[in-house]
Structure formats: structure tokens, C-alpha cells
Write an enzyme that holds these catalytic residues in place. Sequence first.
Site, PDB file in Angstrom:
ATOM      1  N   GLY A  69     -48.862  -0.201  20.731  1.00 41.51           N
ATOM      2  CA  GLY A  69     -47.870  -0.036  19.625  1.00 41.51           C
ATOM      3  C   GLY A  69     -47.334  -1.115  19.293  1.00 41.51           C
ATOM      4  CG  ASN A 149     -36.766   2.736  21.333  1.00 43.36           C
ATOM      5  OD1 ASN A 149     -36.747   2.451  19.859  1.00 43.36           O
ATOM      6  ND2 ASN A 149     -36.955   1.972  22.083  1.00 43.36           N
ATOM      7  CB  SER A 199     -47.987   3.472  21.533  1.00 41.66           C
ATOM      8  OG  SER A 199     -48.168   3.193  22.817  1.00 41.66           O
ATOM      9  N   GLY A 200     -50.680   5.068  22.713  1.00 41.10           N
ATOM     10  CA  GLY A 200     -51.189   6.142  23.487  1.00 41.10           C
ATOM     11  C   GLY A 200     -50.283   6.694  24.492  1.00 41.10           C
ATOM     12  CG  HIS A 201     -47.635   3.870  27.127  1.00 34.96           C
ATOM     13  ND1 HIS A 201     -46.474   3.718  27.893  1.00 34.96           N
ATOM     14  CD2 HIS A 201     -47.542   2.976  26.014  1.00 34.96           C
ATOM     15  CE1 HIS A 201     -45.876   2.681  27.117  1.00 34.96           C
ATOM     16  NE2 HIS A 201     -46.513   2.421  26.095  1.00 34.96           N
ATOM     17  CB  THR A 238     -65.518  -5.575  23.265  1.00 32.71           C
ATOM     18  OG1 THR A 238     -66.086  -6.669  23.100  1.00 32.71           O
ATOM     19  CG2 THR A 238     -66.226  -4.452  23.650  1.00 32.71           C
ATOM     20  CB  CYS A 323     -28.668  -1.849  30.158  1.00 29.30           C
ATOM     21  SG  CYS A 323     -27.501  -2.851  30.960  1.00 29.30           S
TER      22      CYS A 323
END
Length: 377
Positions: A69, A149, A199-201, A238, A323
Site C-alpha cells: 500500500g 486506520n 493492500s493484500g495483507h 519481476t 502511539c
Amino acid sequence: MIYLDHAATTPIPRAVADAMYTVLTEQFGNPSSQYSLGLDMKKQVALWREMVAGALDCDASRLYFTACGTEGDNWAIQAACWQNRRVGRHIVTTAVEHSAVLECCKWLELQGYEVTRVLPDKRGNITAGQILDAVRPDTALVSVMLVNNELGNLYPLAEIAAGLPLKNPKTLLHTDAVQGFLKVPCSAKALGADFITISGHKVGGPKGVGALYIGPRVRNPKPLLAGGGQEGGLRSGTEATAQIAGFAKAVELRRDGLEDKLRRMAAIKQYAAERLSAIPDLTVISDGAAPHILAISLAGWPSQNIVNDLSQQGIFVSAGSACHQGKPSHVVAALNLPKRTAGGVIRLSFGPETTEADIEACASALRAHHDCRMPML
Ligand code: PLP
């Protein structure tokens, strides 16, 4: 283990790991190679792109795989500024973006850009009007995240997209949708942004892969990486085939029964908000619409101590982004909360697997922390 930090990263389902393992061990060809092992991989990458693009409701030809991301955010911002270099050197963003956006904007400030950072109210809300009011004739880019987030607030992207051409038809719009993708409605067509980062995770995929949607108003997007011309010449390097396979599989799994999953997560969030509010000195910080993020504060008890204490009991929550070295994060600071409240902010974030029993365990641990530890703030 009780994992309540799905906004930081998500567990990988077995099927995702299996899909990646197959690619790593059997289908390891380079998609640019001109023999069958490579050509087959090229076809596979095209299928995986279709799967992710389907979830973002966009044409696959407009979706480019990235390494994360963070890369998508940096690429979008720099490509927008490049296209609009003759429009002007002004950027509108918010004070509560992820560092991937804010640090990139800071870097552009060093290059002579002026950045307007719109502030939220005490609950983390920002209106489309606030963003649009900041747009000027020399505004090259507006970058506003879809879901915050740390707080879970949902920002009015479609409304911003609708109003932007009236303020400045040249200004491009980017949204960091890393926390919104597969959590809130996130259709490229409905959002109307020129760039969308995912983003994937954050959705059950592996770390180290993301994607950037680039819309039709972006002409000849400038690549961030120069090189071998993969991804239609726009993102050299790649292709990370195992990562991309895992991302696509995760998206497929998440989309299966997605409405139910989101309803369950929203119910868990509601349950947690009610259950935790019963703890003395504990307040819910934001009323964000995202179903998976709940920001709370145990006013007077430093958040890092709470995180450490719960961690020793196998309960994982985040002071997280919330934090940095004992100081409230830029997001918490932007809310302008009383010092004791700001210092005690922690983030709980949920996944489809989170149960009421997880919340009960967390509530008991927080109650014990409150009753047994001295407040320090
Ligand atoms: N943007 C937001 C809103 C995020 O929450 C994160 C990750 O926490 C990122 C960007 C960065 O994504 P990645 O970890 O894939 O670089």
C-alpha cells in the site's frame, strides 16, 4: 491467542498459503519468459488481476500490482503531481492520513509544494465541504483516505469526487483505500477517484503485495520505478507471482459471503463498544462507520502499558499507529483530545473470525488493568 489487531495485518487462511506454496514450488516461472513455464504464469497473473479488479469493480487493465500500500500511495501522489505540474504546486490532504501519504507530501513540500492538511473534528470526522473548500486553482491533487486506520472513520470520497470538478476540473483525486477495501463499499466506479490504493495483507493476503487503480483521467502515468517495463510498462520489477496469487486467493475467500462477514464484524464492534464502555474511565473515541476498527481510551492509563500488559496475557491490541515513543500519534493529536484521554487511546480491530468471547477476554483484561495499575497520566 486473542488477536484484535486486524487493521495492522490479518492472519492468512490455509488456502492462501497453499496457493502461494504451489506458485513458489511448481509454477515458479517468470511471466516475462517466452517458454511455457513463463507464458503460463503470464496468463495466471492476468487471471489474478481480474479477480482483484472484480472486487474493486474496475477494469483489470487499470489495475497495477505493487509491492505494498505504501508504494501505491507514493506512486499515485507523485504521478498526479507530475501530470499536473503545470496546474500548480498545491496539494490538499488530511491531517489523519497514513504516514505513506503524509511523508510523501512532506517530501513534496521540500520540492516546493504547498500542502493543506484538513483537520478532523473531535470524533475524527471530515466533511466533503472541508476538503472542497481547500481546493484552489493551483491544486494538483486531493488525497483523502477512504477509512481511517486508527479511528475507523469513513470519509465521503464519492461526494468529494462529485464536487471536485466544480472547484477545479484538472485536480486529480487519490484515495488510500487500504483500510476500506472489502470492509466498506469500495467500487472504483462509485468512488470516482483517479487513483485507488489497496493492500493484500489487510484482507487475509500476504504482506508485500498491493495494487493501484489508475483511472482514465490520468494520461501517461509516470512510473515510480524505471526498469524492465512489467505491468504494461508502468511498474517495473519481476512480478511477485506467489504474493499476487495469495492476494487474489484472499480476495476470493473474503468475497465469499462478504455481506455476512461485514455484518458480523459490525455486530462485534457494537458489542465491544457497549461492553467496554462499562469499564470506568473508558470511552469510545470515534463513531467511525468502518465495521472493523474501534478506537477507545482508558483515560489516564498510558496506551503502551495497556498493550504490554494485554500482550503478556496473549491478547493483541494496538497502541499501534496510535502511539509513537510515548507520544500520541499524529491522528490522535489531530483530534485535540484532553491529554489523559489522548495518552490512553488504543485501537481494537476485528476480522471475520473475531468472537464475543474474544471481546469478553479483552474486556476483563482491560478492567483488571484499570483496577490493578495506577494511572500515570
Ligand atoms: N494506508 C493505510 C490506511 C494503512 O493502514 C496502511 C497499513 O497499515 C498502509 C497505507 C500501508 O500499507 P502497506 O503496509 O501495505 O504498505
